[in-house]
Motif scaffolding. Structure first.
Motif, PDB file in Angstrom:
ATOM      1  N   GLY A  12       0.799  -1.224   0.000  1.00 55.92           N
ATOM      2  CA  GLY A  12       0.000   0.000   0.000  1.00 55.92           C
ATOM      3  C   GLY A  12       0.828   1.269   0.000  1.00 55.92           C
ATOM      4  O   GLY A  12       0.666   2.123  -0.882  1.00 55.92           O
ATOM      5  N   ASN A  16       0.979   3.829  -3.233  1.00 56.23           N
ATOM      6  CA  ASN A  16       0.475   5.195  -3.044  1.00 56.23           C
ATOM      7  C   ASN A  16       1.556   6.244  -3.268  1.00 56.23           C
ATOM      8  O   ASN A  16       1.286   7.323  -3.818  1.00 56.23           O
ATOM      9  CB  ASN A  16      -0.114   5.339  -1.640  1.00 56.23           C
ATOM     10  N   PRO A  21      -2.512   6.864  -6.790  1.00 53.85           N
ATOM     11  CA  PRO A  21      -3.818   6.580  -7.379  1.00 53.85           C
ATOM     12  C   PRO A  21      -4.921   7.477  -6.816  1.00 53.85           C
ATOM     13  O   PRO A  21      -4.956   7.767  -5.620  1.00 53.85           O
ATOM     14  CB  PRO A  21      -4.063   5.119  -7.000  1.00 53.85           C
ATOM     15  N   TRP A  22      -5.793   7.929  -7.713  1.00 50.48           N
ATOM     16  CA  TRP A  22      -6.967   8.689  -7.287  1.00 50.48           C
ATOM     17  C   TRP A  22      -8.209   7.802  -7.455  1.00 50.48           C
ATOM     18  O   TRP A  22      -8.208   6.837  -8.210  1.00 50.48           O
ATOM     19  CB  TRP A  22      -7.121   9.980  -8.088  1.00 50.48           C
ATOM     20  N   VAL A  23      -9.258   8.141  -6.700  1.00 55.54           N
ATOM     21  CA  VAL A  23     -10.460   7.303  -6.719  1.00 55.54           C
ATOM     22  C   VAL A  23     -11.698   8.184  -6.620  1.00 55.54           C
ATOM     23  O   VAL A  23     -11.698   9.207  -5.934  1.00 55.54           O
ATOM     24  CB  VAL A  23     -10.420   6.266  -5.568  1.00 55.54           C
ATOM     25  N   LEU A  26     -15.786   5.920  -3.869  1.00 54.14           N
ATOM     26  CA  LEU A  26     -15.370   4.909  -2.896  1.00 54.14           C
ATOM     27  C   LEU A  26     -16.504   4.539  -1.940  1.00 54.14           C
ATOM     28  O   LEU A  26     -16.559   3.419  -1.444  1.00 54.14           O
ATOM     29  CB  LEU A  26     -14.154   5.401  -2.110  1.00 54.14           C
ATOM     30  N   PHE A  49      -3.598  -2.488  -7.971  1.00 54.03           N
ATOM     31  CA  PHE A  49      -4.217  -1.190  -7.672  1.00 54.03           C
ATOM     32  C   PHE A  49      -5.560  -1.333  -6.959  1.00 54.03           C
ATOM     33  O   PHE A  49      -5.836  -0.605  -6.000  1.00 54.03           O
ATOM     34  CB  PHE A  49      -4.396  -0.381  -8.958  1.00 54.03           C
ATOM     35  N   ILE A  53      -6.573   0.305  -3.252  1.00 55.69           N
ATOM     36  CA  ILE A  53      -7.538   1.400  -3.162  1.00 55.69           C
ATOM     37  C   ILE A  53      -8.768   1.015  -2.345  1.00 55.69           C
ATOM     38  O   ILE A  53      -9.260   1.817  -1.541  1.00 55.69           O
ATOM     39  CB  ILE A  53      -7.957   1.851  -4.583  1.00 55.69           C
ATOM     40  N   LEU A 172      -9.253   5.072 -10.334  1.00 59.90           N
ATOM     41  CA  LEU A 172     -10.305   4.063 -10.245  1.00 59.90           C
ATOM     42  C   LEU A 172     -11.625   4.781  -9.998  1.00 59.90           C
ATOM     43  O   LEU A 172     -11.768   5.533  -9.033  1.00 59.90           O
ATOM     44  CB  LEU A 172     -10.021   3.081  -9.104  1.00 59.90           C
TER      45      LEU A 172
END
Length: 228
Positions: A12, A16, A21-23, A26, A49, A53, A172
């Motif tokens: 993790g 990161n 990564p953006w999400v 969620l 990924f 996330i 994501l």
């Protein structure tokens, strides 16, 4: 325990820090209970990924080739996939494939999150391909919601045939859960399964913005390889 510790202290933080990564969406992931996470599939790295996330543990139906490798790397893959709770998926059809789906159904009945790539294999060219019926079979038999998801630009991180990832920011997008209660009574009907699968793929396409190709990705890969 291994999954949680690796995600928290090893994989993790590294993912990161390097890929940032953006999400979005969620909160569409349930805090408890079974669900299927159905995603497009652009890269081998996708299965790294998503678990990083998503807050909960995700068990994947992964192609059984990962359990068949030889030498040190083969032993490592088998150990890693087993200890992280992944489920080997036999894609040869018939009873072997059914046994794999049964294992996925059992995981769902145990309340797990099950990750599935409905295309069955990585996209050969960045397009979204026709979904196979396994995702609908599981959703209807286990009577669980399907959460459509779209991985963004992971193909730039690790295209097919590339072993070492490139550094690139990925994303994501997680859609709202889809329920198919009206089809539960016809769980084994292939027409019902096709309708459910097509709806799932439509939502993945909407989230990802990919061009859709109404053929199986495996068929395109076979043509590219010169198979008859």
């Amino acid at each position: 325990m291994f999954y949680r510790n690796a995600k928290r202290f090893l994989v993790g933080p590294a993912v990161n820090a390097v890929f940032r990564p953006w999400v979005k969406g969620l909160d569409n992931i349930p805090s408890e209970g079974a669900a299927i996470l159905a995603s497009n599939h652009l890269s081998f790295s996708d299965s790294v990924f998503i678990p990083v996330i998503v807050p909960r543990q995700v068990r994947f139906l992964a192609k059984n080739d990962y359990w068949k490798g030889k030498g040190v790397s083969g032993k490592w893959n088998r150990w890693f996939f087993d200890i992280t709770g992944q489920i080997p998926m036999d894609r040869s059809g018939g009873a072997a494939s059914q046994n794999s789906l049964d294992a996925g159904e059992e995981a769902l009945r145990n309340g797990d999150l099950l990750g599935i790539y409905p295309e069955g294999t990585r996209s050969p060219d960045g397009r979204l391909y026709r979904g196979k019926l396994g995702v609908a079979h599981l959703a209807l038999r286990a009577q669980v919601p399907v959460i459509p998801m779209a991985l963004i630009v992971t193909d730039k991180v690790q295209p097919i045939e590339r072993n070492i990832p490139r550094i690139h920011r990925v994303g994501l997008i997680i859609g709202e859960p889809l329920r198919f209660d009206a089809y539960f009574a016809n769980a084994d009907d292939r027409f019902a399964q096709r309708a459910v699968t097509d709806r799932i793929m439509s939502q993945i396409m909407r989230l990802s913005g990919q061009e859709y190709a109404d053929v199986y990705a495996s068929a395109v890969k076979g043509q590219q390889a010169g198979e008859p």
